[in-house]
Design a protein around this motif. Sequence first.
Motif, PDB file in Angstrom:
ATOM      1  N   MET A 188       4.510 -11.772   2.379  1.00  0.00           N
ATOM      2  CA  MET A 188       4.737 -10.909   1.217  1.00  0.00           C
ATOM      3  C   MET A 188       3.894  -9.642   1.282  1.00  0.00           C
ATOM      4  O   MET A 188       4.314  -8.575   0.806  1.00  0.00           O
ATOM      5  CB  MET A 188       4.429 -11.675  -0.070  1.00  0.00           C
ATOM      6  N   ASN A 189       2.713  -9.734   1.860  1.00  0.00           N
ATOM      7  CA  ASN A 189       1.831  -8.570   1.959  1.00  0.00           C
ATOM      8  C   ASN A 189       2.254  -7.595   3.056  1.00  0.00           C
ATOM      9  O   ASN A 189       1.708  -6.495   3.160  1.00  0.00           O
ATOM     10  CB  ASN A 189       0.389  -9.014   2.209  1.00  0.00           C
ATOM     11  N   PHE A 190       3.231  -8.005   3.873  1.00  0.00           N
ATOM     12  CA  PHE A 190       3.600  -7.204   5.044  1.00  0.00           C
ATOM     13  C   PHE A 190       5.028  -6.670   5.009  1.00  0.00           C
ATOM     14  O   PHE A 190       5.282  -5.513   5.366  1.00  0.00           O
ATOM     15  CB  PHE A 190       3.413  -8.051   6.308  1.00  0.00           C
ATOM     16  N   ILE A 191       5.986  -7.485   4.559  1.00  0.00           N
ATOM     17  CA  ILE A 191       7.391  -7.226   4.874  1.00  0.00           C
ATOM     18  C   ILE A 191       7.937  -5.958   4.239  1.00  0.00           C
ATOM     19  O   ILE A 191       8.819  -5.292   4.814  1.00  0.00           O
ATOM     20  CB  ILE A 191       8.254  -8.455   4.516  1.00  0.00           C
TER      21      ILE A 191
ATOM     22  N   LEU B 131      10.204  -5.993  -5.191  1.00  0.00           N
ATOM     23  CA  LEU B 131       9.444  -5.106  -4.300  1.00  0.00           C
ATOM     24  C   LEU B 131      10.368  -4.314  -3.373  1.00  0.00           C
ATOM     25  O   LEU B 131      10.056  -3.186  -2.988  1.00  0.00           O
ATOM     26  CB  LEU B 131       8.455  -5.925  -3.464  1.00  0.00           C
ATOM     27  N   LEU B 132      11.504  -4.906  -3.009  1.00  0.00           N
ATOM     28  CA  LEU B 132      12.423  -4.267  -2.067  1.00  0.00           C
ATOM     29  C   LEU B 132      13.453  -3.360  -2.739  1.00  0.00           C
ATOM     30  O   LEU B 132      14.197  -2.654  -2.046  1.00  0.00           O
ATOM     31  CB  LEU B 132      13.156  -5.335  -1.245  1.00  0.00           C
ATOM     32  N   GLU B 133      13.499  -3.356  -4.050  1.00  0.00           N
ATOM     33  CA  GLU B 133      14.493  -2.550  -4.753  1.00  0.00           C
ATOM     34  C   GLU B 133      14.491  -1.074  -4.358  1.00  0.00           C
ATOM     35  O   GLU B 133      15.568  -0.474  -4.200  1.00  0.00           O
ATOM     36  CB  GLU B 133      14.317  -2.696  -6.264  1.00  0.00           C
ATOM     37  N   PRO B 134      13.341  -0.429  -4.151  1.00  0.00           N
ATOM     38  CA  PRO B 134      13.367   0.996  -3.783  1.00  0.00           C
ATOM     39  C   PRO B 134      14.063   1.272  -2.450  1.00  0.00           C
ATOM     40  O   PRO B 134      14.494   2.399  -2.197  1.00  0.00           O
ATOM     41  CB  PRO B 134      11.884   1.366  -3.704  1.00  0.00           C
ATOM     42  N   TYR B 135      14.214   0.242  -1.603  1.00  0.00           N
ATOM     43  CA  TYR B 135      14.764   0.446  -0.260  1.00  0.00           C
ATOM     44  C   TYR B 135      16.237   0.059  -0.178  1.00  0.00           C
ATOM     45  O   TYR B 135      16.837   0.108   0.888  1.00  0.00           O
ATOM     46  CB  TYR B 135      13.901  -0.318   0.759  1.00  0.00           C
ATOM     47  N   LYS B 136      16.818  -0.340  -1.308  1.00  0.00           N
ATOM     48  CA  LYS B 136      18.265  -0.514  -1.470  1.00  0.00           C
ATOM     49  C   LYS B 136      18.907  -1.332  -0.336  1.00  0.00           C
ATOM     50  O   LYS B 136      19.755  -0.834   0.420  1.00  0.00           O
ATOM     51  CB  LYS B 136      18.949   0.850  -1.603  1.00  0.00           C
TER      52      LYS B 136
END
Length: 405
Positions: free
Chosen positions: A189-192, A228-233
Amino acid sequence: MKIEHIKVLVSRPSRNFVTLKIITDSGIYGLGDATVNGREMAVVAYLKEHVVPCLLGRDPHQIEDIWQYLYKGAYWRRGPITMAAIAAVDMALWDIKGKIAGLPVYQLLGGKSRKGITAYAHANGATIDETLENLGKFIKQGFKAVRLQCAIPGLEDTYGTLGKKKDYFELQSDRPLPPEQLWSTSKYMNFITELFKQARAEYGYDIQLVHDVHSRLTPIESAQLGKLLEPYKLMFLEDASPADNQDGYQIIRNHTTTPLAIGEIFNTVWDAKDLITNQTIDYLRIAATHGGGITPLKKISDFAAMYNIRMAPHGAPDLSPICHAAHAHFNIWAPNFGVQEFIGFGTEALNKVFSHPLSFDNGYILLEDKPGLGVDYNEEEALKYEYKRSYLPVTRLEDGTLWYW
């Protein structure tokens, strides 16, 4: 016309594959894929001892009735072994029907819904830089979608990143037991998210990106990751959590708008019923081989379409070219098709055993018009590659607790 003879064929022209060959009294035959990775011989025994004797003398045209007979008639329903056996029969019968009609199977399903099948590739790497370099190569090849997997710092092995090893056989060459891999949710989680942050910074947002968690997170952890991944669509987040309890996906859905995909280990519609009706997923990844064949896949697709869910069949290298061809026929027809996982067309040895009607061009899998599924099997060549027992890895947490691989 009657089913006169059935062969259960096992060969390892890269991975172990179980192939069913149904031969009619007219000489026309059909092929089906019955492979369950790591449990291949269980399906072989199921077919030889319990399915083949029940099919001899039957009319191969009766696809629906035979499917129901093998599913309802056994009483002990569902499960990967049963459904892979049924799938192999179902594919072979569709193959026969297409050959008799002189038509590719997709025409029997209702014809084409698209020109080509959008595919996504796998960009893997030991580092973010290596993963992004491979992403760039796939973009140049014309891919419109790519899955990104990267080794996690501090973990020796990470799913999807075998380095120089070509397959899992090499991880267990000293003994025929499952290799073990360590997992740390916190390190992951701290990396992906950094992988996707850099991917978007370098390649922009025109390329669709996919990521496979491989069921390693709890629902609330998956919800956090999706947020966390939402900004990268992302196009979708695959197998964020196990779905043995389908209600768990409601927790994920409540917290993130990142699209969700699941289903590669599903065997029937019942594994996905609540996920579909509650609209807690966006893509369903059930495979023809593990989900009972083309007959149920078409029904599941129609059901999912009512809830705006797209089909994205599993496309791993442990599915034989027969299954990949079945997916191509299904995908070219399915009105609610989304995307097809694509791992290439295999090794030289694999292509000597299986010939197939598939090609790739500018991001799309193309399907040559051949009667039936369009696949053939070279039995003589297959004899050169003997079965070798092999397993997928198992995963343990750093304290030794067994976890989901």
